[in-house]
Design an enzyme around this catalytic site. Sequence first.
Site, PDB file in Angstrom:
ATOM      1  N   GLY A   2     -52.594 -87.795  25.006  1.00 39.93           N
ATOM      2  CA  GLY A   2     -51.659 -87.770  26.125  1.00 39.93           C
ATOM      3  C   GLY A   2     -50.249 -87.520  25.629  1.00 39.93           C
ATOM      4  N   CYS A  23     -56.202 -89.501  19.339  1.00 40.94           N
ATOM      5  CA  CYS A  23     -54.748 -89.324  19.316  1.00 40.94           C
ATOM      6  C   CYS A  23     -54.043 -90.425  20.109  1.00 40.94           C
ATOM      7  CB  CYS A  23     -54.371 -87.926  19.782  1.00 40.94           C
ATOM      8  SG  CYS A  23     -52.762 -87.437  19.156  1.00 40.94           S
ATOM      9  N   TYR A  24     -53.521 -90.129  21.306  1.00 39.36           N
ATOM     10  CA  TYR A  24     -52.898 -91.196  22.086  1.00 39.36           C
ATOM     11  C   TYR A  24     -53.879 -92.356  22.264  1.00 39.36           C
ATOM     12  CZ  TYR A  24     -50.312 -93.599  25.792  1.00 39.36           C
ATOM     13  OH  TYR A  24     -49.630 -94.533  26.527  1.00 39.36           O
ATOM     14  N   HIS A  70     -57.765 -83.985  17.160  1.00 39.53           N
ATOM     15  CA  HIS A  70     -58.466 -83.622  18.403  1.00 39.53           C
ATOM     16  C   HIS A  70     -59.810 -82.947  18.109  1.00 39.53           C
ATOM     17  CE1 HIS A  70     -55.302 -84.506  21.350  1.00 39.53           C
ATOM     18  NE2 HIS A  70     -54.477 -84.237  20.353  1.00 39.53           N
ATOM     19  N   GLU A  97     -62.034 -82.193  20.193  1.00 41.15           N
ATOM     20  CA  GLU A  97     -62.493 -81.398  21.346  1.00 41.15           C
ATOM     21  C   GLU A  97     -62.024 -79.944  21.302  1.00 41.15           C
ATOM     22  OE1 GLU A  97     -60.234 -83.721  21.255  1.00 41.15           O
ATOM     23  OE2 GLU A  97     -58.670 -83.535  22.776  1.00 41.15           O
ATOM     24  N   ASP A 129     -69.944 -68.971  43.717  1.00 42.80           N
ATOM     25  CA  ASP A 129     -69.965 -70.402  44.042  1.00 42.80           C
ATOM     26  C   ASP A 129     -70.631 -70.678  45.390  1.00 42.80           C
ATOM     27  OD1 ASP A 129     -68.524 -70.520  41.726  1.00 42.80           O
ATOM     28  OD2 ASP A 129     -66.591 -70.873  42.707  1.00 42.80           O
ATOM     29  N   LYS A 169     -67.575 -73.750  35.823  1.00 41.18           N
ATOM     30  CA  LYS A 169     -67.958 -72.410  36.288  1.00 41.18           C
ATOM     31  C   LYS A 169     -69.172 -71.848  35.541  1.00 41.18           C
ATOM     32  CE  LYS A 169     -66.880 -68.754  38.842  1.00 41.18           C
ATOM     33  NZ  LYS A 169     -66.451 -68.773  40.246  1.00 41.18           N
TER      34      LYS A 169
END
Length: 525
Positions: A62, A89-90, A176, A178, A235, A381
Amino acid sequence: MSPIEQVTNVFDTILVLDFGSQYSHLITRRLREFNVYAEMLPCTQKISELGWKPKGVILSGGPYSVYAEDAPHVDHDVFKLDVPILGICYGMQELAWINGKQVARGEKREYGPAELNVVDTTTPLFKGVDHSTVWMSHGDKLHGLPTGFKVIATSNNSPFCGIAHESEAIYGIQFHPEVTHSTQGKTLLKNFAVDICKASQNWTMENFIDTEIKRIRELVGPTAEVIGAVSGGVDSTVAAKLMTEAIGDRFHAILVDNGVLRLNEAATVKKTLGDGLGINLTVVDASEEFLTKLKGITDPEKKRKIIGNTFIHVFEREAAKIQPKGGEEIEFLLQGTLYPDVIESISFKGPSQTIKTHHNVGGLLEDMKLKLIEPLRELFKDEVRHLGELLGIPHDLVWRHPFPGPGIAIRVLGEVTKEQVEIARKADYIYIEEIKKAGLYNKISQAFACLLPVKSVGVMGDQRTYEQVIALRAIETTDFMTADWFPFEHDFLKRVAARIVNEVDGVARVTYDITSKPPATVEWE
Ligand code: GLN
């Protein structure tokens, strides 16, 4: 039961608490890539109000500093859940702050790659991850070990690059995992979710279909009816097909032909969705109504508003005509909301900002007293596309480029008339046809032709012509937030330009748009 509870009832779930990092949603995304289901909620989530029990919790990064007065903090009940916790991290700084407050501004910001050096190789978190490149993005630092923790990894600049609780499954990492720049980041997240949290890897699209169909049947019950708008896009088609699988003809799809759809679109949708996919579909030709309302309007915002409002009006009118078989009222409205919209509405935007709620159909719901049903609200998506393929939706439709709600009305610059729409439509059709023929459709994120409200001099068959200009646009992008124009070969552009001028009456000149986003937007209006 809330939609989240219904899904977490079936799939083991990792809870991601979002502290506002630009990467937070990627954590969810990565976990799902190895078939572990994850839900993201704002960091302010009260644990007692959760309603379901996660298999583990991840505290995201964050932009704040944990020691700042207005910094967001996690509900301490998270530790009472008695499940593994990973702070990123945060998130790690938050764990340190709670256990001794040893966090402060570092001497220098660290942004970019670093090499991970694992100190404690027995820790399950780092199985197969040692000495890999990890991605750093922080300015604050741990200045000592939090009470009860030990160091499990270091990097050149971070002596506390990884920490773990002495006796409980609580971990913190400064980098990170991710982002793809952390080369073994996905392995690390898998170590956490699968080995440490023991989450089962059952989040597959096949399982999702079964669960979702069951959920829809329970929600709708044995007699109620559902309506939903389809547009010919992926969609709404996937959502409509899923409803049809679940409740058959008690689902009513409506395609409103607003007069500014693509060439032959209404007929194509009728054939593909109605005949092909067996969806109970009504096509309403309201093109005259829309075009009459658009008469004389040149302002793009006004066009959008008129089309949006007229759509609601027509849709409601058509819905009122549908006579449910059991004589009951229509109870539900289908909406093709995707997870990024949900994330956008719930993600944590900071102490001073309010958290947006998601309203994309507010008007319809209120007027018609309908309950909302959103079968795609948990999906990204690419997951929707995968689902579409599994449901037997034709490949071309599943991989179709996005198309704006106001359609060709915002691709005809200036006043929208039937004639102008026809020119833009034909040019667009030729352009897309050539793109497909050249095998470029899937390399391009979005392509279209638009008609400019200027006239230009030309010469055809020794005759002076004085006609309009078509601009072609094609962009490459991953998220539509930024985009670059697509570098076509000269021969391709030559071919398209020649065909458009020859085959479309009213066009004397073709140009190619070479502006990126920003500063330009994808659409011209
Ligand atoms: N704001 C914190 C820092 O600068 C955390 C950053 C992050 O989570 N990426 O250290």
